[in-house]
Design a protein around this motif. Sequence first.
Motif, short mmCIF file in Angstrom:
data_model
loop_
_atom_site.label_atom_id
_atom_site.label_comp_id
_atom_site.label_asym_id
_atom_site.label_seq_id
_atom_site.Cartn_x
_atom_site.Cartn_y
_atom_site.Cartn_z
N GLU A 1 20.48 117.48 -7.26
CA GLU A 1 20.64 118.77 -7.93
C GLU A 1 20.17 119.89 -7.02
OE1 GLU A 1 18.63 118.69 -11.65
OE2 GLU A 1 19.85 117.06 -12.48
N ARG B 1 29.98 117.79 -12.78
CA ARG B 1 29.17 118.24 -13.92
C ARG B 1 28.00 119.11 -13.46
NH1 ARG B 1 28.00 116.84 -19.25
NH2 ARG B 1 25.82 117.15 -19.83
N GLU B 2 27.33 118.68 -12.40
CA GLU B 2 26.18 119.46 -11.92
C GLU B 2 26.62 120.79 -11.33
OE1 GLU B 2 22.45 120.69 -11.38
OE2 GLU B 2 23.16 118.97 -12.56
N MET B 3 27.79 120.84 -10.72
CA MET B 3 28.30 122.13 -10.23
C MET B 3 28.50 123.10 -11.38
SD MET B 3 31.75 123.00 -8.03
CE MET B 3 32.84 122.29 -9.27
N GLY C 1 23.33 111.67 -4.81
CA GLY C 1 23.59 112.97 -5.41
C GLY C 1 22.30 113.69 -5.74
N HIS D 1 27.87 120.11 0.42
CA HIS D 1 27.37 121.06 -0.56
C HIS D 1 28.55 121.64 -1.32
CE1 HIS D 1 24.73 124.88 -1.34
NE2 HIS D 1 24.81 124.11 -2.38
N HIS E 1 30.19 108.94 -9.14
CA HIS E 1 29.44 109.96 -8.41
C HIS E 1 30.16 111.30 -8.49
CE1 HIS E 1 27.17 111.95 -5.22
NE2 HIS E 1 28.34 112.31 -4.71
N GLU F 1 25.56 124.04 -8.54
CA GLU F 1 25.86 123.44 -7.25
C GLU F 1 25.51 121.96 -7.29
OE1 GLU F 1 23.50 125.53 -4.42
OE2 GLU F 1 21.61 125.03 -5.40
N SER F 2 26.16 121.22 -6.42
CA SER F 2 25.91 119.79 -6.31
C SER F 2 25.79 119.43 -4.84
CB SER F 2 27.03 118.99 -6.98
OG SER F 2 26.86 117.61 -6.74
N ALA G 1 28.84 114.94 -9.83
CA ALA G 1 28.86 116.08 -8.92
C ALA G 1 29.55 117.28 -9.54
CB ALA G 1 29.54 115.69 -7.60
N THR H 1 25.60 116.29 -2.04
CA THR H 1 25.82 114.87 -1.74
C THR H 1 25.27 114.58 -0.36
OG1 THR H 1 27.84 114.77 -3.10
CG2 THR H 1 27.53 113.05 -1.45
#
Length: 503
Positions: free
Chosen positions: A171, A144-146, A169, A233, A138, A151-152, A142, A154
Amino acid sequence: MAISDFIDNAIASVAPSWAAGRVAARARFEVAVSARDGIRQFDAATRDRRTHGWNRNPSSADGENANARQMLAWAGHDLVRNNKYAAAGVRQQVATIWGDGISVQITHPVKLVRNRAQAAWDRWAESKVDGFGDWYGHGKLAVREMIVGGESITTWLPDASGPSGLVAGLEGAQLDMSRNYPLNDGGKVVQGVQFDKSGLRTGYWLFPDHPNDPIRTTASSQSKFVPIDHVDHMFERLRYRQTRGVSWLGAVAMTLRDIADIEDAKRLQEKVQACLALIVQPGEGQSGSPLGQQQPGHDDRPGKPLEETLRPGMIARLKSGETASTINPSPSQSTVEFIRQQLGAVSANMVPYHLMTGDVSQANYSGLRAAMNGSYALVDDWQQNEVIPLLCKPAVMRRMQRLMLETGDPRFLQIGMTFALPIRRMVDPVKDLMGEVLEIRAGLKLIETGLAERGINPDEHMRKIRAMNDTIDSLGLALDTDPRRLTDAGVLQVATGFLAPKE
């Protein structure tokens, strides 16, 4: 001579002091005019030909994000799908920042509390925390998406045993960007994030499903308020009062697309240059080519017309009176160097050039080490200012709160924590380790710190070393790698008393 100078000279012959005052006053006036014209101003603050077209309009972090955040996120996802340099750069960033996981090392003065808290966290982190993978999987997504989306999010959900048992998680697209309005209690909602009158976050307006999913329920179009107690966040804050994050690829997106276009043009150029074509023209009075007629079409129809595109091995036959000129484009010697320079600028914002491109043709030890050391400063920033405080620490505290509820022991809320970061690979292990050993021997660095930098739990590591040494001694082994017996030069460690004869 200017008329002012003529007057000053005439006055000076009869009243020198008066003329001197005129000259001094005129000098002060010229200085004032120069300052007014911007000679002593900041060039970037002027309005002239050089700054024409420069967008310097006033803005705020949220004002800029409202117009660009979502489009930058879409652009970032497209780049990592279709641009090899963006894909490699993001993968390397994730591997450097998160690696095989940022593990937690819980501290507490009471050993029993520390060990139980550590065991509870490890057991949960290695389970299927999102129903599919563990906490470290996870965390990878997180981070990678940031990077890609900016931003990521959870969200924490209860499981069968209590609160904060599962994570989900999300997007940034699932955070309702359209919600922007003041609240009656003095708070406000900005881009889907709700604040109280003190400016503190109280919750998030989230869509149940991703707005771009092909299968969505009817209720998915309506965002719902989720209290901050259930949301973490994570994004990189670049300005004060910034509510949401933007894609890290925003500053290099256009350059990456331009590089891709240049490479496509270069590939097409190479294809054209590889197309060696033989153009045959019939002689005068000949009705056909000496090499034969073009292949007839189906049903005895006339042959196909002359090709208007180039292909390797092509033979073109022309009719009488037709002429053709060959196109021989000359290769640009500066193309490769230009692409390398542009990729260097992109890598300065992501990871070292050789990691993003795989090109080590011009690399040496000093250059690689300088590049890696410089990138580690950025990694430290991202780990210590974003990932750990916004993702890892909140997760540990949520799990400790649940452990306190299960046991009734408030000491679990008083635990401390350190973090074992991913191992940083060395450019030259011999040289790098030699420098690190010198730092430790000089007292500039603790062994504990060196182990933590490699993602190793110092206490557990030392216990394993002691157990291994006990095993070596009990078996009567003498290993060349045992620093208790031999120095790094192979000299016996007699001075320590380890090999001294027993009385």
